[in-house]
Design a protein around this motif. Structure first.
Motif, mmCIF file in Angstrom:
data_model
loop_
_atom_site.group_PDB
_atom_site.id
_atom_site.type_symbol
_atom_site.label_atom_id
_atom_site.label_comp_id
_atom_site.label_asym_id
_atom_site.label_seq_id
_atom_site.Cartn_x
_atom_site.Cartn_y
_atom_site.Cartn_z
ATOM 1 N N GLU B 36 0.842 -1.194 0.000
ATOM 2 C CA GLU B 36 0.000 0.000 0.000
ATOM 3 C C GLU B 36 0.885 1.255 0.000
ATOM 4 N N PHE B 37 1.975 1.194 0.743
ATOM 5 C CA PHE B 37 2.891 2.338 0.752
ATOM 6 C C PHE B 37 3.473 2.568 -0.638
ATOM 7 N N ARG B 38 3.818 1.484 -1.315
ATOM 8 C CA ARG B 38 4.404 1.615 -2.651
ATOM 9 C C ARG B 38 3.398 2.266 -3.609
ATOM 10 N N GLN B 40 0.607 4.097 -2.854
ATOM 11 C CA GLN B 40 0.307 5.484 -2.479
ATOM 12 C C GLN B 40 1.530 6.375 -2.683
ATOM 13 N N GLY B 41 2.704 5.814 -2.397
ATOM 14 C CA GLY B 41 3.934 6.599 -2.522
ATOM 15 C C GLY B 41 4.174 7.050 -3.953
#
Lengths: 529, 529
Positions: B36-38, B40-41
């Motif tokens: 999810e971080f990847r 959204q990032g």
């Protein structure tokens, strides 16, 4: 009169520099190029994502490093010449291979020391967005949307925590985001001091008194020292009161000080003390102090850790009567997913803040659009002029997770702590040594029954046992796959603290952490025989 | 004694919650999921890159918004229920469409107000990395690599600025990164105050005196108020001295105060004042104050803006004799590409800082690995316990751009300012009203010759002209394609300030900015006839 014509640019020899109107203009470096940002940014996103993906499998803190380990590995000087474009990739490799292995990993699911520094994807990325936009919203005009988003979000957050309406903008008060509780308390204390000295005269500065408990975080003592307020009464707490500050003790201290000709100034009540998570009875303390002091005593609530828990109705016991407090602060970066740093502070009467911390002779910061309007210039609300756009990440957290999402987050950790507590209680070798209110469990090995009673609150083994406990802590923290715990000494008793709150912590980590604690205890106990 | 067996998990009805040992454990939210971080990032990286790509084409500040514009657009409460996964994308759209259009764009190449808040790709991404890692390096043990990288990088930076060796770790001093100059000055002042009161007695607190010039940033007055030091001498400067603090004036003031029984405490010298970029003669001031005061006077150098320029040998005029200063601070986030916030502070004797700001009774923060070693615990060096890993971005900036890259960056802006100055001087309607030392040009329309002389330093037109200048500033800032300037009033004279330093500013923006200034002047002058 016509302006003189501008002479054309001409490239100077051998560089991109130009000569214009006789001035050699040095070409700039394109250090904020959009495509370069995209390329480097994707590398950074991958590095962080990979870090999160693997963080559960590496030791939570570096057990093998000794002081000086990194100093010895790095060159004594920064690079002189400008490195090539591969420098960024090289640097990221060093972060991965040299720096991260020497870090204590606060986002590890096994980081249960101190209090959590809870991250979320949107909290981290909100900080990244603010860094990218890089605005400095010290006045309304210096970034109108940043100032107004901050006003909206502190009200959103205050309402989510069910703070008294008079602390919110919509109730006549207001709030702001500063970095840390240390700053928030210092702001409140200076506001209180200036208000009080205006009433009693500056010559009474040496007579001002601050009240707290022996469990209050050292942020208060530090703030008092910085503010030059030398009289601080750290009133003793008792296990029988669950280490909460006693309204009667405060009332007596205030009465004695008034009788001695001193000037009661400030009371700091804590919701969730650092050592054990104790909750001072805010309403009763306000009543005690407002009744006894001749003049107004400023009551500040430091809810650095447990303020986040106030989103959950079932965790508000004893904190529902805060109508009389003057200011309140909590660290949304501790347990509310907003990444470091993000301390929210609210005050009943912002005028006291701006009277104490405002600067009115700075013509340089005036702006036409704001003139004649009532605008909030946040530079006058805190210690600093320069400030980051912290509201953005808090807005993202509230917007993307909702109040219900934050409740689930807090409840997950509280329930894991309840599980840990249950496991401690089920093992007769251990005892829980302070009431668990939130997600912090304070426990210790029961002292050997044959040793003489210490001055601790149970049949403690005194200094000898203290050393054992310290050794247990060290051994637990030295296990590469174990949890990272910290400790506290309260009422003479050394206790281990298991503070659950890392966003990545799941039930499995808690069960495994307890297993490590038991193993090390068994090892220590065997050695004693 | 064997620990009790752990009962197996069982899923509770209708959720991912489990029941273990009788405790219902609430499933956590996976709010720090790597993938999810990847996802959204990458969205965030694109948003910021697109922002940089287009920032030159939008108004540098929102000319159409009025106070309350955003308050009216946002709901009164945070979302209650947890929104779906589309919430993040929706929020980014709101940032782009609602929030950014209401911002003042500090990274715009036409932002020439105040002082720059210079960004770089690696500065912004260093902050993003620190936010992602989200460690809290308050002690060595709380993140060894973060503490040691900070020690390395402050020495790198100090050496790059050619600070006196005794201010660096390698020379027996040391440094740290705090948020802002306001904090750095307050730390230095409190350290000086505690040292002095230890020598003369706490009862002399009311007799302490702080010295500065009438050009010193209000950060000093604010710090003095916070620290409860009430006597502040803001000594007048003169245009003949280029608005620098006069060593003679300081010597006289100190002598008078000593004669009156007061206690000289602290002198703040400025390298690059806010209004005009003036440089106080640091060496001569140290000599003046150390000679006259009976006891030691702490000399702090506030180089918030122009400290960055010290990387260039040709910009060090008058700043090479700093051997006697006690502390020095500069904002690497202003003009050295480190993004907000990053104030570097060095002190000759860190013990004075830790004596004043240290906390020694915090058992909770002790760590075995650090025991017995001499380690730096940065919590004792500044106002706050919680702190960010600021050293990471400064390390990236130095590592990826090199000292030579920073020199090019500073020189580009200085040369653009020289070009702007040349254009001002070539237009007989205008005058440059303060010596340009760095990349700040202070100028104004020449006052009408027929009006009576004001008390300003040239043939100023007095109040009437003052209003005109203000109007000119407003009209320039109201042009949607023009620069954003700010102003200052020095010695009664209102002046426009063109502060070049945005990383994206190129020669073209400077030439265009001057064209807008000329156009608005022509318009105003026509209207007067």
């Amino acid at each position: 009169m016509a302006p003189p014509p501008l002479r054309c640019h001409e490239e100077t020899n051998g560089s991109n520099n130009t000569k214009t109107n006789g001035v050699t203009v040095v070409a700039n470096n394109l250090l904020l190029d959009a495509e370069e940002f995209r390329r480097q940014g994707n590398l950074v996103v991958d590095l962080i994502a990979d870090y999160y993906a693997g963080i559960g499998d590496i030791p939570v803190h570096p057990t093998s490093v000794t002081p000086g380990f990194l100093l010895r590995q790095l060159p004594a000087e920064a690079p002189a010449a400008r490195p090539g474009p591969e420098a960024f990739t090289d640097a990221l490799r060093d972060i991965r291979d040299v720096i991260l292995p020497g870090m204590t990993h606060w986002q590890s699911p096994r980081h249960m020391a101190h209090f959590p520094a809870s991250s979320s994807t949107v909290g981290a990325l909100g900080e990244a967005l603010a860094a990218g936009i890089n605005a400095v919203p010290f006045t309304w005009a210096a970034s109108p949307a940043a100032t107004e988003l901050e006003m909206v979000v502190v009200d959103w957050l205050g309402a989510a925590l069910r703070l008294p309406e008079p602390l919110l903008f919509r109730g006549g008060g207001g709030g702001t985001f500063v970095g840390t509780t240390c700053e928030a308390i210092l702001c409140a204390l200076v506001a209180a001091r200036e208000r009080k000295l205006a009433a009693v005269g500056g010559h009474r500065a040496g007579d001002l008194v601050v009240y707290c408990s022996d469990q209050t975080h050292f942020a208060l003592a530090k703030a008092a020292r910085i503010a030059g307020v030398r009289r601080l009464r750290a009133l003793p707490t008792r296990r029988a009161d669950a280490f909460a500050l006693s309204p009667r003790a405060v009332r007596d201290a205030v009465r004695d000080d008034v009788a001695a000709g001193l000037v009661p100034l400030f009371l700091c009540a804590t919701v969730g003390t650092t050592a054990t998570g104790a909750v001072d009875p805010v309403g009763d303390l306000c009543a005690a102090v407002k009744k006894e002091a001749k003049e107004e005593v400023w009551v500040h609530v430091d809810a650095a850790y447990a303020g986040s828990a106030l989103v959950c109705p079932e965790l508000r016991r004893g904190v529902d009567t805060m109508e009389a407090v003057d200011s309140f602060s909590m660290n949304a970066h501790k347990w509310l997913l907003a990444n470091t740093d993000c301390c929210a502070m609210w005050v009943r009467d912002p005028r006291h803040l701006t009277d104490a911390l405002g600067t009115d002779h700075d013509v340089i910061l005036k702006d036409a659009a704001a003139e004649g309007h009532h605008v909030v210039d946040y530079k006058d609300w805190s210690l600093t002029l320069t400030r980051r756009f912290r509201a953005l990440k808090m807005w993202l957290v509230l917007r993307c997770y909702g109040v219900e999402g934050l409740r689930d987050h807090v409840r997950a950790h509280v329930s894991m702590a309840a599980l840990f507590e249950t496991m401690v209680r089920a093992d007769p070798r251990f005892e829980v040594v302070a009431e668990r209110r939130f997600a912090l469990v304070c426990f210790r090995l029961r002292p050997p029954p044959l040793l003489p009673r210490s001055n601790g609150f149970s049949n403690g083994g005194g200094h000898h046992h203290h050393q054992e406990e310290q050794q247990q802590e060290e051994e637990i923290n030295a296990t590469t796959s174990g949890p990272y715990l910290s400790s506290a000494t309260v009422a003479g008793v050394y206790m281990l603290r298991c503070a659950i709150g890392s966003t990545l912590t799941t039930e499995r980590h808690v069960v495994e952490a307890w297993k490590v604690v038991q193993d090390r205890a068994a090892f220590l106990l065997r050695r004693q025989i």
